[in-house]
Design a protein around this motif. Structure first.
Motif, PDB file in Angstrom:
ATOM      1  N   SER A 190      52.281  68.226  36.831  1.00  0.00           N
ATOM      2  CA  SER A 190      53.686  67.828  36.862  1.00  0.00           C
ATOM      3  C   SER A 190      54.080  67.455  38.289  1.00  0.00           C
ATOM      4  O   SER A 190      54.015  68.277  39.199  1.00  0.00           O
ATOM      5  N   THR A 192      57.161  65.690  39.006  1.00  0.00           N
ATOM      6  CA  THR A 192      58.603  65.930  39.006  1.00  0.00           C
ATOM      7  C   THR A 192      58.938  66.467  37.612  1.00  0.00           C
ATOM      8  O   THR A 192      58.083  66.455  36.715  1.00  0.00           O
ATOM      9  N   GLU A 194      60.344  65.012  35.390  1.00  0.00           N
ATOM     10  CA  GLU A 194      60.205  63.905  34.439  1.00  0.00           C
ATOM     11  C   GLU A 194      58.793  63.319  34.392  1.00  0.00           C
ATOM     12  O   GLU A 194      58.353  62.837  33.344  1.00  0.00           O
ATOM     13  N   LEU A 195      58.081  63.300  35.528  1.00  0.00           N
ATOM     14  CA  LEU A 195      56.819  62.581  35.634  1.00  0.00           C
ATOM     15  C   LEU A 195      55.626  63.538  35.667  1.00  0.00           C
ATOM     16  O   LEU A 195      55.587  64.474  36.463  1.00  0.00           O
ATOM     17  N   THR A 196      54.647  63.268  34.801  1.00  0.00           N
ATOM     18  CA  THR A 196      53.447  64.099  34.709  1.00  0.00           C
ATOM     19  C   THR A 196      52.208  63.218  34.711  1.00  0.00           C
ATOM     20  O   THR A 196      52.129  62.239  33.961  1.00  0.00           O
ATOM     21  N   ALA A 224      49.751  58.627  32.845  1.00  0.00           N
ATOM     22  CA  ALA A 224      50.973  59.312  33.252  1.00  0.00           C
ATOM     23  C   ALA A 224      51.947  59.357  32.087  1.00  0.00           C
ATOM     24  O   ALA A 224      51.934  58.489  31.203  1.00  0.00           O
ATOM     25  N   TYR A 226      56.175  60.039  31.103  1.00  0.00           N
ATOM     26  CA  TYR A 226      57.541  60.095  31.634  1.00  0.00           C
ATOM     27  C   TYR A 226      58.461  60.681  30.571  1.00  0.00           C
ATOM     28  O   TYR A 226      58.553  60.163  29.451  1.00  0.00           O
ATOM     29  N   SER A 233      59.891  60.632  25.172  1.00  0.00           N
ATOM     30  CA  SER A 233      58.905  60.523  26.255  1.00  0.00           C
ATOM     31  C   SER A 233      58.033  59.295  26.053  1.00  0.00           C
ATOM     32  O   SER A 233      57.839  58.822  24.923  1.00  0.00           O
ATOM     33  N   ASN A 235      54.229  57.373  27.487  1.00  0.00           N
ATOM     34  CA  ASN A 235      52.940  57.548  28.160  1.00  0.00           C
ATOM     35  C   ASN A 235      52.291  56.191  28.402  1.00  0.00           C
ATOM     36  O   ASN A 235      52.424  55.262  27.590  1.00  0.00           O
TER      37      ASN A 235
END
Length: 264
Positions: A190, A192, A194-196, A224, A226, A233, A235
């Motif tokens: 992770s 943030t 929101e972002l992984t 990634a 979001y 979400s 991807n």
């Protein structure tokens, strides 16, 4: 629709302090959207294409959570030529998945498979290096299907042949069956809320094919995710797979997907 980093001894070792620590079990609502051990009702759509963008595939997927530990999973492509049906059962130390389905490959091969596999979160043991959630994965698959073979003395038997597998070029479909196991790792980082970032890799090895060679292959991906909010979400991922039975060349693809998660 149907992954080559192997789990090393070091990745499975735990320090004395980690052993002494109380294992941590995350509730489903605390897990990241792409956590493979998350049991939740969701639906989604994905678009995949090869690097030449001439072999597009659209798939629909869904999971129905029966309770906090069990769910039913379904995946189907746009023309129903590829599909997968199965279920998952979550335990404190990991999740058990079982599936059966059908895959088709770019060289005309097809494969029906029956599989059982598991993901084990190392965070359960307090292992999360650099904030990366690691999930060693392993499983067993039985396959049967057909793959193209070149007839001796035909066009494809020429050492200079560079055409496609077809009857006109001397190919015929041969039945093949066997079993294989896979071993690998899935990871989430992770960046943030929101972002992984995510990635996975595994190697496969199995029984002998028609040519007397043991089934060997791998699959891997990097991408990634979001999270717009707790329900929506997206991807984006690149994926590659190869084996010595159903593919003549590695299958490389770009995958974009959208998922909606239902929250009670």
């Amino acid at each position: 629709m149907k992954v080559a980093t192997l789990i090393t001894i070091a990745s499975l070792s735990v320090t004395c302090s980690a052993i002494a620590a109380k294992p941590a079990v995350q509730a489903n609502h605390e897990k990241l959207a792409d956590d493979p051990t998350k049991v939740i009702t969701k639906t989604g759509i994905s678009y995949a294409n090869n690097y030449d963008f001439d072999d597009a595939n659209v798939s629909f997927s869904g999971s129905l959570a029966l309770d906090a530990a069990r769910k039913i999973n379904v995946r189907l492509n746009e023309d129903a030529s590829e599909w997968r049906v199965g279920g998952s059962w979550l335990f404190p130390i990991g999740i058990l998945n079982f599936n059966f389905g059908k895959n088709e490959y770019t060289n005309g091969a097809n494969q029906t498979n029956y599989s059982v596999g598991t993901f084990m979160p190392l965070s359960y043991f307090g292992i999360e290096p650099a904030g990366i959630q690691l999930f060693p994965m392993a499983g067993y698959t039985y396959n049967d299907g057909e793959s193209p073979r070149c007839a001796k003395g035909s066009k494809c038997d020429d050492i200079a042949f560079q055409g496609v597998p077809s009857a006109e070029n001397g190919f015929y479909m041969a039945e093949s069956a066997g079993s294989s196991g896979y071993l690998g790792t899935f990871g989430l980082k992770s960046l943030t809320p929101e972002l992984t970032m995510m990635g996975f890799a595994a190697a496969t090895y199995g029984s002998e094919n028609d040519e007397g060679e043991n089934y060997k292959g791998f699959f891997a991906g990097l991408g990634a995710g979001y999270l717009v909010n707790k329900s929506h979400s997206f991807n984006l991922m690149t994926f590659m797979m190869d084996n010595n039975t159903y593919l003549d060349d590695p299958d490389k693809r770009v995958i974009a997907s959208y998922t909606y998660q239902f929250h009670g």
